[in-house]
Scaffold this active site. Sequence first.
Site, PDB file in Angstrom:
ATOM      1  N   ALA A  11      44.258  55.876  12.532  1.00 44.60           N
ATOM      2  CA  ALA A  11      45.403  56.471  13.208  1.00 44.60           C
ATOM      3  C   ALA A  11      46.559  56.583  12.234  1.00 44.60           C
ATOM      4  O   ALA A  11      46.863  55.623  11.533  1.00 44.60           O
ATOM      5  CB  ALA A  11      45.797  55.625  14.412  1.00 44.60           C
ATOM      6  N   CYS A  12      47.201  57.723  12.199  1.00 52.10           N
ATOM      7  CA  CYS A  12      48.165  58.022  11.134  1.00 52.10           C
ATOM      8  C   CYS A  12      49.467  58.564  11.702  1.00 52.10           C
ATOM      9  O   CYS A  12      49.606  58.755  12.897  1.00 52.10           O
ATOM     10  CB  CYS A  12      47.562  59.050  10.172  1.00 52.10           C
ATOM     11  SG  CYS A  12      45.911  58.599   9.571  1.00 52.10           S
TER      12      CYS A  12
END
Length: 470
Positions: A11-12
């Site tokens: 997740a970014c």
Amino acid sequence: MTRRENQLWRACTSILVGKAASADGSVLIGRNEDSKPAWPKHFRQMAAPARYTFTSKDTGFTIDLKHPGVRYTATPEWTEEYGVFAEDGINGYGVAMSATESAYANPRVLAYDPLNPKGIGEEAMVTVVLPYIHSAREGVQRLGRIVSQYGTSESNGILFADQNEAWYMETGSGHHWVAQRIPDDAYAVVANELSIETIDFSDTEQFMWSAGIADFAADHHLWERHTPFVFRTIFGTNDAADATYNWPRVVAGQRHLTPSAGAQFGETDRPFIMHPDRPIQVDDAMAVLADHYEQTPYDPASSSPTAHQYRPISLPNTQESHVLQLRPGVDNSIAGLHWLAMGVAAESVYVPFYAGITDTPADYQQGALPYSPDSAYWRYKLLGVLADRDFGRNKKALQNLQDDLLAEHLRLIEKTDQTLAASTDPRALVTAASNEAAALARTAVDKQIAAFITAATKDSPLRFQFDPNL
């Protein structure tokens, strides 16, 4: 593990900046690559690929790459057991790509166009796209053709940039996608949710989309014809998880760059495209990626009762953070800048590497599990781990380190640029400059690590007040 839980593993947070919104006319794209607290990355100049057949170790996706490509910088994993995950880079044509920003499609859409477990995913995207594209727009088109033909295993956001344009692409289901050009005077901050708003199907200069997407949405009663086609509403999610995990990061980024807009934590419908209150510097983009809600009750480093209410942008799971800077008036295949912070952005240093570098420093090509001192990744992780022992006391030293190195790196870039145009061997010149940038950071960071270790020796729980006369 559910599909959503699996995607949260990677997740970014991303940022895209148009050339008229930046202080020097650069186009900027950046992202934190978030995965596990200890999962090393390398940094390499990847050789130009010959013709070959690519097969993903992640999904089994296979494609015949019938034309040779060009070199590109990349940050692959320390192990190829699960695939390459090249993630981000600038190629030999001066085009940048960062992939991916994990996102989520709603079950209504996936009922009619499900994800393809054997389609293209994050692991493969940079490898099969970046070496072959001459512009940001061409990057969207190439990846779009692949998604439409082979399907995708994930919903994702993908960033593209060249000297003139930044594009953001989103895959919203197994085969459907859209993309929007970031207006020159604007920026976008994205955090793990489908974010593009209204698609103007009459404006092919600013938008691209998969064939038949409007008919697909209408035929399955997902969208009513002759009403605005709001992609994130039709294809995306906006639930309780988004409210705590995603939207607060968008709010934080917009509060950095457009404080006049008054974005408030708790909002769950912020605009995708924003205009900054002042021109955006490259270190403003870095500051967004390093944000952990400082000076708010939501800072996880504070003792506030709401310190862990929202997921911050910068957190221990960041493998690396990058800002890819496509600059005006230069050949970005040589002089584009790949700013790279190994480890946690808030506790690391962004080091500038020229896109034309012939090879990366040896310590950027090292690092596995467990820790080893010969690795750039582990050097910066160690800096953060030591700072975490007393973050309140150590954060000022970290800030001073980051500020001092930013100034030194900017001076080095200016000096290099002044001699670049007349150089008979520009790649050798930028390689030397990149190595110098890495060495400056290495020396300063090792000095700070030594200072943290020395200071920590008096903090043992076994300490006792000695009689000075004994």
